[in-house]
Each structure stands twice: as structure tokens, then as C-alpha cells.
Design a protein around this motif. Structure first.
Motif, short mmCIF file in Angstrom:
data_model
loop_
_atom_site.label_atom_id
_atom_site.label_comp_id
_atom_site.label_asym_id
_atom_site.label_seq_id
_atom_site.Cartn_x
_atom_site.Cartn_y
_atom_site.Cartn_z
N LEU A 28 65.51 5.47 4.86
CA LEU A 28 66.71 5.66 5.69
C LEU A 28 67.29 7.06 5.48
N GLN A 29 67.24 7.54 4.25
CA GLN A 29 67.75 8.90 3.99
C GLN A 29 66.93 9.93 4.76
N LYS A 30 65.61 9.74 4.78
CA LYS A 30 64.74 10.68 5.51
C LYS A 30 65.00 10.62 7.02
N VAL A 31 65.19 9.40 7.52
CA VAL A 31 65.49 9.25 8.95
C VAL A 31 66.81 9.97 9.27
N GLN A 32 67.80 9.79 8.39
CA GLN A 32 69.10 10.43 8.64
C GLN A 32 69.01 11.95 8.52
N TYR A 37 71.69 10.89 11.75
CA TYR A 37 72.20 9.53 11.63
C TYR A 37 70.99 8.60 11.71
N VAL A 38 71.22 7.30 11.60
CA VAL A 38 70.11 6.36 11.72
C VAL A 38 70.20 5.72 13.11
N PRO A 39 69.42 6.22 14.06
CA PRO A 39 69.50 5.69 15.42
C PRO A 39 69.08 4.22 15.46
N PRO A 40 69.77 3.40 16.28
CA PRO A 40 69.43 1.97 16.36
C PRO A 40 67.97 1.74 16.75
N GLU A 41 67.41 2.67 17.55
CA GLU A 41 66.01 2.52 17.99
C GLU A 41 65.02 2.56 16.82
N LEU A 43 65.44 0.99 13.86
CA LEU A 43 65.52 -0.15 12.94
C LEU A 43 64.28 -1.04 12.98
N THR A 44 63.79 -1.33 14.19
CA THR A 44 62.61 -2.20 14.30
C THR A 44 61.37 -1.51 13.72
N PRO A 45 61.08 -0.24 14.09
CA PRO A 45 59.92 0.41 13.47
C PRO A 45 60.01 0.49 11.94
N ILE A 46 61.23 0.72 11.43
CA ILE A 46 61.39 0.78 9.97
C ILE A 46 61.09 -0.60 9.37
N GLY A 47 61.66 -1.65 9.99
CA GLY A 47 61.42 -3.00 9.50
C GLY A 47 59.94 -3.37 9.55
N ASP A 48 59.27 -3.00 10.66
CA ASP A 48 57.83 -3.29 10.80
C ASP A 48 57.04 -2.61 9.68
N GLN A 49 57.40 -1.35 9.42
CA GLN A 49 56.68 -0.58 8.40
C GLN A 49 56.82 -1.22 7.01
N LEU A 50 58.04 -1.70 6.72
CA LEU A 50 58.31 -2.24 5.37
C LEU A 50 58.14 -3.76 5.31
N LYS A 51 57.76 -4.34 6.45
CA LYS A 51 57.54 -5.79 6.55
C LYS A 51 58.81 -6.58 6.21
N VAL A 60 71.54 -3.16 5.09
CA VAL A 60 71.59 -2.10 4.08
C VAL A 60 72.38 -0.90 4.62
N ILE A 61 72.16 -0.58 5.88
CA ILE A 61 72.91 0.53 6.50
C ILE A 61 74.41 0.24 6.46
N ASN A 62 74.76 -1.00 6.79
CA ASN A 62 76.18 -1.37 6.79
C ASN A 62 76.79 -1.31 5.39
N PHE A 63 75.97 -1.61 4.39
CA PHE A 63 76.48 -1.69 3.02
C PHE A 63 76.81 -0.31 2.46
N TYR A 64 76.00 0.69 2.79
CA TYR A 64 76.17 2.02 2.19
C TYR A 64 76.91 2.96 3.13
N ALA A 65 78.03 3.49 2.64
CA ALA A 65 78.85 4.38 3.47
C ALA A 65 78.13 5.68 3.80
N MET A 66 77.07 6.00 3.05
CA MET A 66 76.38 7.29 3.28
C MET A 66 75.54 7.29 4.56
N PHE A 67 75.31 6.08 5.12
CA PHE A 67 74.50 6.03 6.33
C PHE A 67 75.38 5.96 7.57
N TYR A 68 75.03 6.76 8.57
CA TYR A 68 75.79 6.80 9.82
C TYR A 68 74.97 6.15 10.93
N THR A 69 75.64 5.40 11.76
CA THR A 69 74.92 4.69 12.82
C THR A 69 75.17 5.32 14.20
N GLU A 70 75.97 6.38 14.21
CA GLU A 70 76.21 7.08 15.47
C GLU A 70 76.02 8.56 15.23
#
Ligand code: FES
Length: 159
Positions: A28-32, A37-41, A43-51, A60-70
Motif C-alpha cells: 500500500l505504501q508503494k501504491v501511495q 493516494y490509494v485509488p479504489p481501483e 483494491l481488487t488487484p492488490i487483494g488478488d495478488q495477496l490472496k 487496513v487502509i481505514n485503520f492507518y491514518a497514513m493512507f489516503y483514499t482520495e
């Protein structure tokens, strides 16, 4: 103005860094880093990659203030509202910054040039009142200095 389009072709090389759920935060840090930020598009590829399900990634994004969703502005202005800054006029600094940028705390300008945010302490209390623009600390702020600093960043955006 619409949010800037994101280039998803940059995602696969980033995803290659991850294999399991324990890689989620660094991924997520690399994506950001790439998109600002971490674009909503993503999330699925990240989830697929990590199963793992995308809802887990979102959690996890919601939990950590360091991640931005916009998307955020090219210039991030952070005003301190900590005690040391407060007693030396920090509230006035925030008021002037808000007026110049036309933004409230947490907002991004429509042209994505500026994001305004506040924090509890920037760790530079000796320089209070303090604001930070893109990681650069500006201390002992007063209305004139605030304007000088912000106008400089506004002009850079006109180039
Ligand atoms: S209270 Fe503002 S920098 Fe610490």
C-alpha cells in the motif's frame, strides 16, 4: 474538476513486490508513493495478488491514518494546532491559510493544486507557530510570511 485519471499500467510492477498478506502495508505504501493516494481501483488487484478479499485491504487502509483514499493536491499545506503553536497564534495562522487557499481543514482545491490539513504537533515547537508545505518547515509564521510562502507555491503551479 474531476479527479485526475490514474494509469493502472503502473500497478503490475508494484504488485510484484507482494506475495502474502504480510506484504500488504509495504505494498500500500508503494501504491501511495506512485499515485499519491490509494485509488479504489487498486483494491481488487492488490487483494488478488495477496490472496485476500478487497474488504480486508480497505480495512487496513481505514485503520492507518497514513493512507489516503482520495487524490491530494500537488502541494500539501500542514498547519500545526498543537499547544506551543496555539499560544503563539497558531489559530490565526490557520485562519490566514484557509482564507488564502479558500480551503477548510482536510479539503483539496478543485484544481488539485493544494490540500490543507492540520496536525497536533509538527515537532518543531521552538519555531512556533509552524506550518509545513510539502515537507518543508516554515517557522514563526505571521500573515505576511504566510502569504509570501503560499504565493510562491501558487506561482510554481502556473509554470
Ligand atoms: S506544537 Fe506546533 S510544532 Fe509542536
Amino acid at each position: 474538476m474531476r479527479a485526475p485519471e490514474i494509469d493502472l499500467s503502473k500497478l503490475p510492477p508494484i504488485l510484484a513486490y507482494g506475495r502474502t498478506e504480510s506484504d500488504l502495508i509495504p505494498l500500500l505504501q508503494k501504491v501511495q508513493e506512485e499515485y499519491g493516494y490509494v485509488p479504489p481501483e487498486t483494491l481488487t488487484p492488490i487483494g488478488d495478488q495477496l490472496k485476500i478479499p478487497p474488504s480486508r485491504v480497505q480495512g487496513v487502509i481505514n485503520f492507518y491514518a497514513m493512507f489516503y483514499t482520495e487524490p491530494r493536491g500537488r502541494n500539501v499545506v500542514t498547519v500545526c494546532r498543537g499547544t506551543a503553536c496555539h499560544v503563539r497564534g497558531g489559530k490565526g495562522v490557520l485562519r490566514v491559510v484557509q482564507k488564502i487557499l479558500g480551503l477548510k481543514d482536510g479539503e483539496t482545491s478543485e484544481d488539485y493544486q493544494f490540500t490543507l490539513e492540520t496536525v497536533a504537533c509538527l515537532g518543531a515547537c521552538a519555531l512556533s507557530p509552524v506550518m509545513v508545505v510539502n515537507g518543508q518547515v516554515y517557522g514563526r509564521m505571521n500573515p505576511k510570511r504566510i502569504e509570501t510562502v503560499l504565493v510562491r507555491y501558487m506561482k510554481e503551479g502556473d509554470d
